[in-house]
Motif scaffolding. Structure first.
Motif, PDB file in Angstrom:
ATOM      1  N   ALA A  70       0.826  -1.214   0.000  1.00 54.35           N
ATOM      2  CA  ALA A  70       0.000   0.000   0.000  1.00 54.35           C
ATOM      3  C   ALA A  70       0.857   1.260   0.000  1.00 54.35           C
ATOM      4  O   ALA A  70       0.405   2.319   0.425  1.00 54.35           O
ATOM      5  N   LEU A  71       2.078   1.138  -0.505  1.00 55.88           N
ATOM      6  CA  LEU A  71       2.952   2.310  -0.625  1.00 55.88           C
ATOM      7  C   LEU A  71       3.057   2.716  -2.084  1.00 55.88           C
ATOM      8  O   LEU A  71       3.091   1.852  -2.978  1.00 55.88           O
ATOM      9  N   PRO A  72       3.132   4.013  -2.350  1.00 57.47           N
ATOM     10  CA  PRO A  72       3.328   4.457  -3.735  1.00 57.47           C
ATOM     11  C   PRO A  72       4.677   3.967  -4.266  1.00 57.47           C
ATOM     12  O   PRO A  72       5.615   3.738  -3.493  1.00 57.47           O
ATOM     13  N   GLU A  73       4.767   3.818  -5.567  1.00 58.07           N
ATOM     14  CA  GLU A  73       6.025   3.389  -6.187  1.00 58.07           C
ATOM     15  C   GLU A  73       7.146   4.351  -5.802  1.00 58.07           C
ATOM     16  O   GLU A  73       6.990   5.569  -5.874  1.00 58.07           O
ATOM     17  N   GLY A  74       8.254   3.802  -5.356  1.00 56.93           N
ATOM     18  CA  GLY A  74       9.423   4.597  -4.985  1.00 56.93           C
ATOM     19  C   GLY A  74       9.412   5.116  -3.551  1.00 56.93           C
ATOM     20  O   GLY A  74      10.381   5.730  -3.110  1.00 56.93           O
ATOM     21  N   ALA A  75       8.343   4.865  -2.819  1.00 52.71           N
ATOM     22  CA  ALA A  75       8.258   5.346  -1.437  1.00 52.71           C
ATOM     23  C   ALA A  75       9.078   4.450  -0.514  1.00 52.71           C
ATOM     24  O   ALA A  75       9.147   3.231  -0.698  1.00 52.71           O
ATOM     25  N   ALA A  76       9.690   5.062   0.479  1.00 52.76           N
ATOM     26  CA  ALA A  76      10.468   4.319   1.464  1.00 52.76           C
ATOM     27  C   ALA A  76       9.543   3.568   2.416  1.00 52.76           C
ATOM     28  O   ALA A  76       8.517   4.100   2.849  1.00 52.76           O
ATOM     29  N   THR A  86       7.427  -5.412   5.647  1.00 48.17           N
ATOM     30  CA  THR A  86       6.298  -5.773   6.493  1.00 48.17           C
ATOM     31  C   THR A  86       6.534  -7.138   7.130  1.00 48.17           C
ATOM     32  O   THR A  86       6.306  -7.326   8.328  1.00 48.17           O
ATOM     33  N   ASP A  87       7.016  -8.091   6.332  1.00 50.54           N
ATOM     34  CA  ASP A  87       7.265  -9.438   6.860  1.00 50.54           C
ATOM     35  C   ASP A  87       8.311  -9.417   7.967  1.00 50.54           C
ATOM     36  O   ASP A  87       8.154 -10.084   8.993  1.00 50.54           O
ATOM     37  N   ALA A  88       9.395  -8.657   7.776  1.00 50.54           N
ATOM     38  CA  ALA A  88      10.442  -8.579   8.804  1.00 50.54           C
ATOM     39  C   ALA A  88       9.898  -7.980  10.095  1.00 50.54           C
ATOM     40  O   ALA A  88      10.211  -8.442  11.195  1.00 50.54           O
ATOM     41  N   ALA A  89       9.052  -6.955   9.971  1.00 53.19           N
ATOM     42  CA  ALA A  89       8.459  -6.335  11.155  1.00 53.19           C
ATOM     43  C   ALA A  89       7.537  -7.315  11.873  1.00 53.19           C
ATOM     44  O   ALA A  89       7.572  -7.426  13.112  1.00 53.19           O
ATOM     45  N   GLU A 116      -0.787   7.752  -1.357  1.00 48.69           N
ATOM     46  CA  GLU A 116      -1.348   7.225  -0.119  1.00 48.69           C
ATOM     47  C   GLU A 116      -0.437   6.134   0.438  1.00 48.69           C
ATOM     48  O   GLU A 116      -0.059   5.210  -0.281  1.00 48.69           O
ATOM     49  N   HIS A 117      -0.101   6.262   1.706  1.00 53.38           N
ATOM     50  CA  HIS A 117       0.801   5.344   2.395  1.00 53.38           C
ATOM     51  C   HIS A 117      -0.001   4.635   3.494  1.00 53.38           C
ATOM     52  O   HIS A 117      -0.284   5.225   4.544  1.00 53.38           O
ATOM     53  N   GLY A 118      -0.358   3.379   3.251  1.00 53.30           N
ATOM     54  CA  GLY A 118      -1.133   2.616   4.226  1.00 53.30           C
ATOM     55  C   GLY A 118      -0.241   1.994   5.286  1.00 53.30           C
ATOM     56  O   GLY A 118       0.879   1.556   4.998  1.00 53.30           O
ATOM     57  N   TYR A 119      -0.735   1.940   6.518  1.00 55.22           N
ATOM     58  CA  TYR A 119       0.043   1.363   7.620  1.00 55.22           C
ATOM     59  C   TYR A 119      -0.896   0.774   8.668  1.00 55.22           C
ATOM     60  O   TYR A 119      -2.115   0.954   8.610  1.00 55.22           O
ATOM     61  N   PHE A 120      -0.319   0.075   9.653  1.00 60.04           N
ATOM     62  CA  PHE A 120      -1.119  -0.610  10.662  1.00 60.04           C
ATOM     63  C   PHE A 120      -0.298  -0.834  11.933  1.00 60.04           C
ATOM     64  O   PHE A 120       0.920  -0.624  11.948  1.00 60.04           O
ATOM     65  N   CYS A 121      -0.980  -1.283  12.972  1.00 59.45           N
ATOM     66  CA  CYS A 121      -0.351  -1.696  14.228  1.00 59.45           C
ATOM     67  C   CYS A 121      -0.376  -3.221  14.245  1.00 59.45           C
ATOM     68  O   CYS A 121      -1.455  -3.821  14.181  1.00 59.45           O
ATOM     69  N   ILE A 122       0.778  -3.852  14.341  1.00 66.61           N
ATOM     70  CA  ILE A 122       0.836  -5.310  14.258  1.00 66.61           C
ATOM     71  C   ILE A 122      -0.058  -6.001  15.303  1.00 66.61           C
ATOM     72  O   ILE A 122      -0.898  -6.815  14.938  1.00 66.61           O
ATOM     73  N   PRO A 123       0.083  -5.692  16.600  1.00 63.29           N
ATOM     74  CA  PRO A 123      -0.738  -6.442  17.557  1.00 63.29           C
ATOM     75  C   PRO A 123      -2.231  -6.108  17.522  1.00 63.29           C
ATOM     76  O   PRO A 123      -3.047  -6.877  18.035  1.00 63.29           O
TER      77      PRO A 123
END
Length: 137
Positions: A70-76, A86-89, A116-123
């Motif tokens: 869910a990150l734009p192309e080229g986004a860190a 995401t998998d490492a986190a 748009e930069h999508g994110y979440f809380c793992i737990p």
């Protein structure tokens, strides 16, 4: 000491500790708050080059972890704990709780790519703790 006297004494001893468990951030310390199961606000708009600060103003630990898909192309990629994916986190969280932002702590990331930069809380992802940073030119 009877039961009621014990409970009364124990209750007064615990009162001073209650404040120690609460987050010590004020609204000016962060852009996005982390409550028990939500980012507040869930959607936040900034300009390219702006830094967003998440503040854990709740009573339990959280993470801020980008959805790579869910990150734009080229986004860190960004994640509390400094992970590169995401998998490492997720793996680090499951292994030893890495990436945890304790109550009263913050995490910051500077956004250099529009979109748009999508994110979440793992737990708390299953409880709907997700958000979006909208970055404009």
């Amino acid at each position: 000491m009877d039961r009621r006297s014990f409970i009364a004494a124990a209750g007064t001893a615990a009162v001073p500790l209650a404040g120690c468990l609460e987050a010590t951030l004020s609204d000016g310390d962060y852009d996005i708050g982390m409550s028990s199961n939500a980012f507040v606000p869930e959607r936040y708009e900034v300009s390219v080059g702006d830094t967003v600060v998440w503040g854990n103003n709740g009573s339990r630990g959280h993470t801020v972890t980008a959805y790579e898909s869910a990150l734009p192309e080229g986004a860190a990629f960004f994640a509390s704990g400094g992970f590169e994916s995401t998998d490492a986190a997720r793996e680090a969280w499951q292994s030893d709780g890495s990436g945890n932002i304790q109550p009263g702590d913050t995490f910051a990331h500077t956004f250099e790519v529009a979109g748009e930069h999508g994110y979440f809380c793992i737990p708390h992802e299953r409880k709907g703790m997700v958000g979006v940073i909208v970055v404009s030119e």
